[in-house]
Scaffold this active site. Structure first.
Site, PDB file in Angstrom:
ATOM      1  N   ILE A 209       0.838  -1.179   0.000  1.00  0.00           N
ATOM      2  CA  ILE A 209       0.000   0.000   0.000  1.00  0.00           C
ATOM      3  C   ILE A 209       0.883   1.241   0.000  1.00  0.00           C
ATOM      4  O   ILE A 209       2.017   1.208   0.478  1.00  0.00           O
ATOM      5  CB  ILE A 209      -0.935   0.005   1.233  1.00  0.00           C
ATOM      6  CG1 ILE A 209      -1.978   1.114   1.128  1.00  0.00           C
ATOM      7  CG2 ILE A 209      -0.141   0.101   2.517  1.00  0.00           C
ATOM      8  CD1 ILE A 209      -3.022   1.066   2.234  1.00  0.00           C
ATOM      9  N   GLY A 210       0.388   2.327  -0.551  1.00  0.00           N
ATOM     10  CA  GLY A 210       1.148   3.567  -0.517  1.00  0.00           C
ATOM     11  C   GLY A 210       1.223   4.221  -1.885  1.00  0.00           C
ATOM     12  O   GLY A 210       0.709   3.717  -2.883  1.00  0.00           O
ATOM     13  N   ILE A 212       3.848   4.863  -3.935  1.00  0.00           N
ATOM     14  CA  ILE A 212       4.643   4.246  -5.006  1.00  0.00           C
ATOM     15  C   ILE A 212       3.899   3.079  -5.636  1.00  0.00           C
ATOM     16  O   ILE A 212       3.800   3.003  -6.879  1.00  0.00           O
ATOM     17  CB  ILE A 212       6.041   3.848  -4.496  1.00  0.00           C
ATOM     18  CG1 ILE A 212       6.874   5.111  -4.236  1.00  0.00           C
ATOM     19  CG2 ILE A 212       6.752   2.944  -5.506  1.00  0.00           C
ATOM     20  CD1 ILE A 212       8.265   4.861  -3.708  1.00  0.00           C
ATOM     21  N   GLU A 231       0.831 -10.044  -0.659  1.00  0.00           N
ATOM     22  CA  GLU A 231       0.523 -10.007   0.772  1.00  0.00           C
ATOM     23  C   GLU A 231      -0.739  -9.185   1.031  1.00  0.00           C
ATOM     24  O   GLU A 231      -1.614  -9.568   1.800  1.00  0.00           O
ATOM     25  CB  GLU A 231       1.723  -9.385   1.481  1.00  0.00           C
ATOM     26  CG  GLU A 231       1.665  -9.264   2.960  1.00  0.00           C
ATOM     27  CD  GLU A 231       2.991  -8.733   3.473  1.00  0.00           C
ATOM     28  OE1 GLU A 231       4.017  -9.417   3.265  1.00  0.00           O
ATOM     29  OE2 GLU A 231       3.022  -7.638   4.054  1.00  0.00           O
ATOM     30  N   ILE A 306      14.011   1.734   3.735  1.00  0.00           N
ATOM     31  CA  ILE A 306      14.375   2.967   4.432  1.00  0.00           C
ATOM     32  C   ILE A 306      15.690   3.500   3.881  1.00  0.00           C
ATOM     33  O   ILE A 306      15.835   4.683   3.607  1.00  0.00           O
ATOM     34  CB  ILE A 306      14.460   2.711   5.951  1.00  0.00           C
ATOM     35  CG1 ILE A 306      13.050   2.429   6.503  1.00  0.00           C
ATOM     36  CG2 ILE A 306      15.091   3.909   6.671  1.00  0.00           C
ATOM     37  CD1 ILE A 306      13.027   1.992   7.950  1.00  0.00           C
ATOM     38  N   GLY A 329       6.733  -9.185   4.945  1.00  0.00           N
ATOM     39  CA  GLY A 329       6.797 -10.174   3.882  1.00  0.00           C
ATOM     40  C   GLY A 329       7.796  -9.856   2.792  1.00  0.00           C
ATOM     41  O   GLY A 329       7.814 -10.530   1.751  1.00  0.00           O
TER      42      GLY A 329
END
Length: 423
Positions: A209-210, A212, A231, A306, A329
């Site tokens: 999710i997000g 990108i 996932e 990160i 995952g």
């Protein structure tokens, strides 16, 4: 068919020194969670364990440290403070292996708090938008308490349980936690274009999710016969399914079905998956199982990080020594994509943080965890291009990753790296 009681009555079964599992993500049973927290004065040393959960986590209040201790398998924003406050810990575990901790009684469960749709005429409820390790928790907990909600989508797959498996029922009628789709920035759209360029027709996708992932999905409208074995997914896949871009017709396993272990999105997503046999929900020990996923040809795993060092080591769970999220995952799917015929393992991230700090670094920050090793990564993508690392020497990797770092940082990154290796 069953007798409903109040959440406060149901939670009386929890005793001091118990271990409680809470269903994850958008399915977090908030009425039960709130009732558990209300018992803080009488309970001591109750371990509350879970993956990321949406909504409040009142048991994580540091003032309740004598009553509750948070054990996070993936650290969400609502409990991140517990690690510093001392009333929480993190258990590193691949999402594919989390159910094993319960099945083998490595972590013995006393109570499982779950969130289900109302039973059908045969007495079967659905775990709805989150299965992950909840099936294993139900099978191994001494007591199972269910929040029964008509707004929980009834999803198909393995997350169907009979009321005989539930010890107490608490009826609610509340919305499922959701997130509206975010609009990608120009940088994220550029990353999306590069990633989409790596995806061939008839590939099977894993993404999270997000912004990108949303940006990548928005660039796939001209692709054909894509599959989905992931996932989790969100709203970005709906239009691709409706427009026959995602058909799942060329998957080798679970052909014709979009596979996931949990879902987070808007009400549109929850309405779409409700009673939709195209979407199949299963436990994470199946959905994230490398031996299962790798059977899909052209498996494409798209994950983030990160920071990444110039040799290709990927830190995705901590900022230095401070734990931020978790293993999740990522390695499950990176490895599966690597082993898939024609598969691609991709790490996609902006070249800098919002503060302008480079995310491609000479070496990882002290204490930073390596979630994905330098031997596992195939592609790294930023808004400045694609670095193909697979089969490349360290020297070649340094050059390729420097070239996709932000131009303002390239010279300093390379100089610092060579100073480090030359002592």
């Amino acid at each position: 068919m069953y007798e409903s009681i109040t959440a406060d009555e149901a939670l009386k079964v929890v005793k001091s020194n118990d271990r409680v599992y809470v269903q994850a993500a958008a399915a977090a049973p908030q009425s039960l969670v709130q009732a558990l927290a209300r018992r803080h004065e009488e309970l001591r040393n109750v371990e509350v364990c879970h993956l990321h959960t949406e909504g409040p986590a009142p048991y994580a209040n540091p003032e309740y440290k004598d009553s509750f201790h948070v054990n996070s398998f993936f650290i969400g924003k609502n409990v991140r403070h517990t690690l510093r406050a001392g009333n929480g810990s993190y258990t590193p575990v691949f999402l594919s292996e989390l159910p094993i901790l319960f099945k083998r009684n490595i972590l013995k469960l006393d109570v499982a708090l779950i969130h289900v749709s109302p039973p059908d005429r045969h007495g079967y409820c659905s775990l709805g938008v989150s299965v992950e390790a909840t099936l294993a928790a139900i099978d191994n907990a001494k007591h199972v308490i269910a929040q029964v909600n008509p707004k929980m989508p009834r999803t198909h797959g393995a997350g169907i349980i009979h009321i005989s498996e539930i010890d107490a029922f608490v009826e609610v009628d509340t919305p499922i936690f959701g997130h509206e789709a975010t609009i990608p920035t120009d940088i994220e759209n550029k990353i999306g274009e590069y990633v989409a360029g790596l995806i061939e027709d008839r590939s099977t996708l894993q993404m999270g999710i997000g912004s990108i992932p949303n940006a990548v999905l928005s660039k796939l409208t001209s692709h054909k016969d894509l599959g989905l074995h992931t996932e989790m997914f969100s709203d970005g896949v709906i239009d691709l399914i409706l427009n026959n871009v995602i058909t799942c017709n060329y998957k080798s396993i679970n052909r014709g079905r979009a596979m996931a272990t949990f879902l987070v999105g808007s009400q549109r997503l929850y309405d779409y998956v409700d009673d939709n046999p195209f979407v199949e929900m299963r436990g994470s020990d199946y959905v994230n199982n490398v031996s299962v996923v790798k059977q899909n040809p052209k498996m494409v795993a798209i994950n983030s990080a990160i920071e990444i060092d110039l040799t290709g080591q990927v830190c995705a769970d901590s900022i230095g020594s401070n734990m931020y999220s978790g293993v999740g995952g990522q390695m499950d799917f990176i490895r599966a994509a690597s082993l898939s015929e024609g598969g691609k393992a991709i790490i996609a991230l902006p070249s800098t943080t919002r503060k302008g700090i480079s995310r491609i670094v000479p070496s990882l920050n002290p204490g930073a965890g390596v979630v994905t090793t330098r031997a596992h990564v195939h592609y790294v993508v930023t808004e400045y291009g694609v670095a193909d690392l697979y089969g490349k020497t360290i020297k070649q990797r340094v050059k390729a990753l420097t070239e996709i770092a932000h131009p303002d940082h390239r010279e300093d990154i390379a100089r610092t790296y060579f100073d480090l290796i030359n002592g």
